[in-house]
Design a protein around this motif. Structure first.
Motif, PDB file in Angstrom:
ATOM      1  N   LYS A 156       0.850  -1.193   0.000  1.00  0.00           N
ATOM      2  CA  LYS A 156       0.000   0.000   0.000  1.00  0.00           C
ATOM      3  C   LYS A 156       0.882   1.237   0.000  1.00  0.00           C
ATOM      4  O   LYS A 156       1.825   1.342   0.790  1.00  0.00           O
ATOM      5  CB  LYS A 156      -0.906   0.003   1.231  1.00  0.00           C
ATOM      6  N   LEU A 157       0.579   2.165  -0.897  1.00  0.00           N
ATOM      7  CA  LEU A 157       1.272   3.443  -0.949  1.00  0.00           C
ATOM      8  C   LEU A 157       0.302   4.510  -0.464  1.00  0.00           C
ATOM      9  O   LEU A 157      -0.857   4.522  -0.870  1.00  0.00           O
ATOM     10  CB  LEU A 157       1.730   3.753  -2.372  1.00  0.00           C
ATOM     11  N   ARG A 158       0.777   5.377   0.401  1.00  0.00           N
ATOM     12  CA  ARG A 158      -0.098   6.412   0.958  1.00  0.00           C
ATOM     13  C   ARG A 158       0.598   7.765   0.954  1.00  0.00           C
ATOM     14  O   ARG A 158       1.770   7.869   1.297  1.00  0.00           O
ATOM     15  CB  ARG A 158      -0.493   6.051   2.393  1.00  0.00           C
ATOM     16  N   LYS A 159      -0.137   8.773   0.534  1.00  0.00           N
ATOM     17  CA  LYS A 159       0.347  10.156   0.640  1.00  0.00           C
ATOM     18  C   LYS A 159       0.168  10.572   2.093  1.00  0.00           C
ATOM     19  O   LYS A 159      -0.930  10.480   2.646  1.00  0.00           O
ATOM     20  CB  LYS A 159      -0.461  11.058  -0.284  1.00  0.00           C
ATOM     21  N   GLU A 160       1.260  11.019   2.714  1.00  0.00           N
ATOM     22  CA  GLU A 160       1.216  11.390   4.125  1.00  0.00           C
ATOM     23  C   GLU A 160       0.915  12.880   4.284  1.00  0.00           C
ATOM     24  O   GLU A 160       1.206  13.678   3.393  1.00  0.00           O
ATOM     25  CB  GLU A 160       2.557  11.069   4.793  1.00  0.00           C
ATOM     26  N   PRO A 161       0.315  13.272   5.419  1.00  0.00           N
ATOM     27  CA  PRO A 161       0.073  14.697   5.659  1.00  0.00           C
ATOM     28  C   PRO A 161       1.385  15.473   5.604  1.00  0.00           C
ATOM     29  O   PRO A 161       2.324  15.173   6.347  1.00  0.00           O
ATOM     30  CB  PRO A 161      -0.525  14.713   7.077  1.00  0.00           C
ATOM     31  N   SER A 162       1.471  16.422   4.697  1.00  0.00           N
ATOM     32  CA  SER A 162       2.686  17.228   4.561  1.00  0.00           C
ATOM     33  C   SER A 162       2.391  18.455   3.709  1.00  0.00           C
ATOM     34  O   SER A 162       1.519  18.427   2.848  1.00  0.00           O
ATOM     35  CB  SER A 162       3.823  16.423   3.918  1.00  0.00           C
ATOM     36  N   PHE A 163       3.128  19.516   3.976  1.00  0.00           N
ATOM     37  CA  PHE A 163       2.964  20.737   3.191  1.00  0.00           C
ATOM     38  C   PHE A 163       3.422  20.466   1.764  1.00  0.00           C
ATOM     39  O   PHE A 163       4.432  19.831   1.536  1.00  0.00           O
ATOM     40  CB  PHE A 163       3.793  21.858   3.820  1.00  0.00           C
ATOM     41  N   TRP A 164       2.667  20.914   0.767  1.00  0.00           N
ATOM     42  CA  TRP A 164       2.915  20.685  -0.656  1.00  0.00           C
ATOM     43  C   TRP A 164       2.731  19.228  -1.072  1.00  0.00           C
ATOM     44  O   TRP A 164       3.045  18.856  -2.188  1.00  0.00           O
ATOM     45  CB  TRP A 164       4.323  21.148  -1.080  1.00  0.00           C
ATOM     46  N   GLY A 165       2.241  18.368  -0.194  1.00  0.00           N
ATOM     47  CA  GLY A 165       2.004  16.973  -0.555  1.00  0.00           C
ATOM     48  C   GLY A 165       3.250  16.286  -1.064  1.00  0.00           C
ATOM     49  O   GLY A 165       3.242  15.665  -2.105  1.00  0.00           O
ATOM     50  N   ARG A 166       4.336  16.393  -0.308  1.00  0.00           N
ATOM     51  CA  ARG A 166       5.600  15.895  -0.840  1.00  0.00           C
ATOM     52  C   ARG A 166       6.108  14.617  -0.187  1.00  0.00           C
ATOM     53  O   ARG A 166       7.206  14.172  -0.468  1.00  0.00           O
ATOM     54  CB  ARG A 166       6.673  16.981  -0.731  1.00  0.00           C
ATOM     55  N   LYS A 167       5.337  14.000   0.704  1.00  0.00           N
ATOM     56  CA  LYS A 167       5.800  12.816   1.414  1.00  0.00           C
ATOM     57  C   LYS A 167       4.845  11.635   1.200  1.00  0.00           C
ATOM     58  O   LYS A 167       3.633  11.788   1.323  1.00  0.00           O
ATOM     59  CB  LYS A 167       5.928  13.132   2.905  1.00  0.00           C
ATOM     60  N   PHE A 168       5.421  10.470   0.883  1.00  0.00           N
ATOM     61  CA  PHE A 168       4.647   9.249   0.658  1.00  0.00           C
ATOM     62  C   PHE A 168       5.307   8.096   1.414  1.00  0.00           C
ATOM     63  O   PHE A 168       6.520   8.104   1.630  1.00  0.00           O
ATOM     64  CB  PHE A 168       4.607   8.894  -0.829  1.00  0.00           C
ATOM     65  N   THR A 169       4.514   7.094   1.800  1.00  0.00           N
ATOM     66  CA  THR A 169       5.075   5.890   2.413  1.00  0.00           C
ATOM     67  C   THR A 169       4.560   4.655   1.686  1.00  0.00           C
ATOM     68  O   THR A 169       3.437   4.644   1.167  1.00  0.00           O
ATOM     69  CB  THR A 169       4.714   5.769   3.911  1.00  0.00           C
ATOM     70  N   ILE A 170       5.409   3.633   1.655  1.00  0.00           N
ATOM     71  CA  ILE A 170       5.047   2.344   1.059  1.00  0.00           C
ATOM     72  C   ILE A 170       5.140   1.287   2.146  1.00  0.00           C
ATOM     73  O   ILE A 170       6.194   1.110   2.763  1.00  0.00           O
ATOM     74  CB  ILE A 170       5.972   1.974  -0.114  1.00  0.00           C
ATOM     75  N   HIS A 171       4.026   0.576   2.380  1.00  0.00           N
ATOM     76  CA  HIS A 171       3.971  -0.496   3.361  1.00  0.00           C
ATOM     77  C   HIS A 171       3.853  -1.838   2.637  1.00  0.00           C
ATOM     78  O   HIS A 171       3.049  -1.975   1.710  1.00  0.00           O
ATOM     79  CB  HIS A 171       2.777  -0.314   4.297  1.00  0.00           C
ATOM     80  N   LYS A 172       4.637  -2.810   3.069  1.00  0.00           N
ATOM     81  CA  LYS A 172       4.523  -4.165   2.522  1.00  0.00           C
ATOM     82  C   LYS A 172       3.542  -4.944   3.387  1.00  0.00           C
ATOM     83  O   LYS A 172       3.684  -4.997   4.605  1.00  0.00           O
ATOM     84  CB  LYS A 172       5.898  -4.851   2.510  1.00  0.00           C
ATOM     85  N   LEU A 173       2.540  -5.553   2.755  1.00  0.00           N
ATOM     86  CA  LEU A 173       1.497  -6.264   3.486  1.00  0.00           C
ATOM     87  C   LEU A 173       1.598  -7.776   3.335  1.00  0.00           C
ATOM     88  O   LEU A 173       0.835  -8.513   3.974  1.00  0.00           O
ATOM     89  CB  LEU A 173       0.115  -5.791   3.013  1.00  0.00           C
ATOM     90  N   GLU A 174       2.501  -8.246   2.494  1.00  0.00           N
ATOM     91  CA  GLU A 174       2.680  -9.684   2.280  1.00  0.00           C
ATOM     92  C   GLU A 174       4.116  -9.949   1.841  1.00  0.00           C
ATOM     93  O   GLU A 174       4.701  -9.154   1.116  1.00  0.00           O
ATOM     94  CB  GLU A 174       1.708 -10.180   1.192  1.00  0.00           C
ATOM     95  N   GLU A 175       4.668 -11.066   2.317  1.00  0.00           N
ATOM     96  CA  GLU A 175       6.029 -11.432   1.898  1.00  0.00           C
ATOM     97  C   GLU A 175       6.036 -11.766   0.412  1.00  0.00           C
ATOM     98  O   GLU A 175       5.077 -12.353  -0.102  1.00  0.00           O
ATOM     99  CB  GLU A 175       6.547 -12.617   2.705  1.00  0.00           C
ATOM    100  N   MET A 176       7.123 -11.402  -0.269  1.00  0.00           N
ATOM    101  CA  MET A 176       7.242 -11.661  -1.704  1.00  0.00           C
ATOM    102  C   MET A 176       8.711 -11.734  -2.088  1.00  0.00           C
ATOM    103  O   MET A 176       9.575 -11.245  -1.345  1.00  0.00           O
ATOM    104  CB  MET A 176       6.510 -10.577  -2.505  1.00  0.00           C
ATOM    105  N   PRO A 177       9.023 -12.334  -3.240  1.00  0.00           N
ATOM    106  CA  PRO A 177      10.419 -12.415  -3.681  1.00  0.00           C
ATOM    107  C   PRO A 177      11.008 -11.034  -3.916  1.00  0.00           C
ATOM    108  O   PRO A 177      10.290 -10.095  -4.257  1.00  0.00           O
ATOM    109  CB  PRO A 177      10.324 -13.202  -5.004  1.00  0.00           C
ATOM    110  N   PRO A 178      12.348 -10.889  -3.747  1.00  0.00           N
ATOM    111  CA  PRO A 178      13.002  -9.594  -3.948  1.00  0.00           C
ATOM    112  C   PRO A 178      12.746  -8.968  -5.314  1.00  0.00           C
ATOM    113  O   PRO A 178      12.600  -7.747  -5.417  1.00  0.00           O
ATOM    114  CB  PRO A 178      14.493  -9.926  -3.772  1.00  0.00           C
ATOM    115  N   HIS A 179      12.681  -9.796  -6.383  1.00  0.00           N
ATOM    116  CA  HIS A 179      12.461  -9.207  -7.711  1.00  0.00           C
ATOM    117  C   HIS A 179      11.061  -8.605  -7.833  1.00  0.00           C
ATOM    118  O   HIS A 179      10.866  -7.645  -8.575  1.00  0.00           O
ATOM    119  CB  HIS A 179      12.717 -10.234  -8.829  1.00  0.00           C
ATOM    120  N   ASP A 180      10.083  -9.162  -7.097  1.00  0.00           N
ATOM    121  CA  ASP A 180       8.742  -8.562  -7.098  1.00  0.00           C
ATOM    122  C   ASP A 180       8.752  -7.237  -6.339  1.00  0.00           C
ATOM    123  O   ASP A 180       8.136  -6.257  -6.773  1.00  0.00           O
ATOM    124  CB  ASP A 180       7.722  -9.511  -6.464  1.00  0.00           C
ATOM    125  N   GLU A 181       9.447  -7.200  -5.202  1.00  0.00           N
ATOM    126  CA  GLU A 181       9.574  -5.954  -4.437  1.00  0.00           C
ATOM    127  C   GLU A 181      10.218  -4.867  -5.293  1.00  0.00           C
ATOM    128  O   GLU A 181       9.772  -3.716  -5.296  1.00  0.00           O
ATOM    129  CB  GLU A 181      10.414  -6.184  -3.178  1.00  0.00           C
TER     130      GLU A 181
END
Length: 199
Positions: A156-181
């Motif tokens: 899941k990628l989420r835009k975080e509260p920030s001035f000018w909308g410049r910060k995002f976070t990526i959360h991994k919700l399931e294990e996967m191979p490195p090439h998929d990541e």
């Protein structure tokens, strides 16, 4: 980029002419510096190991001039294709929808906007004098990465509260191979550049 300590933080730089941002892992380690080339007929993005730009790890290139329903190819440092992400044309006008493919051009994942109304409200309120400058603290869209075969949400990628909308976070919700990541991260990086331009 080898292994990532999630969640990852993507933070846009606001003091540069280029459309660029830095990706860091949960420990604060820099994973990549991403820079979109300006004044190019076809969109091209360079991914470096850090802000020194001494080591280029990947290049992301559009397959056509107009990016309305373009496909963006991921190339490693040797110029070998390792996958691509494509926007779903008309379908993406209302709610962002992207398809992510592996190096054999097999459709692996889809990326969908979780709630399209958030972006609509963000864009509308963002045009208002004074008030619009603070929408980055209130309206924050999220994007879900799902497997094509079973619909399982893996990230899941989420835009975080920030001035000018410049910060995002990526959360991994399931294990996967490195090439998929790796492919998912490159796809989300390109998608952020496109979606951020849309508003």
């Amino acid at each position: 980029m080898s292994t990532f300590a999630f969640p990852l933080e993507l933070r846009f730089k606001i003091a540069t002419i280029a459309n660029d941002f830095v990706a860091k892992d949960a420990s604060g380690k820099t994973l990549a510096y991403i820079r979109q080339k300006i004044f190019k007929l076809k969109s091209e993005v360079e991914v470096f190991s850090d802000e020194s730009k001494r080591q280029k790890m990947y290049t992301i290139k559009a397959n056509q001039w107009i990016d309305f329903s373009a496909s963006y190819n991921f190339l490693d440092y040797e110029g070998k294709s390792i996958g691509r992400i494509g926007r779903k044309g008309w379908r993406s006008l209302w709610k962002a929808h992207y398809d992510l493919y592996d190096s054999q051009d097999q459709h692996e994942f889809v990326v969908n906007e979780e709630n399209a109304w958030i972006k609509v409200i963000d864009s509308a309120v963002g045009e208002l004098p004074l008030i619009g400058a603070f929408t980055g603290y209130v309206f924050n869209p999220a994007y879900l990465v799902k497997r094509v075969d079973n619909g399982q949400i893996v990230a899941k990628l989420r835009k975080e509260p920030s001035f000018w909308g410049r910060k995002f976070t990526i959360h991994k919700l399931e294990e996967m191979p490195p090439h998929d990541e790796e492919r998912i991260l490159l796809g989300l990086m390109m998608m952020i550049l496109l979606e951020r331009r849309r508003g």
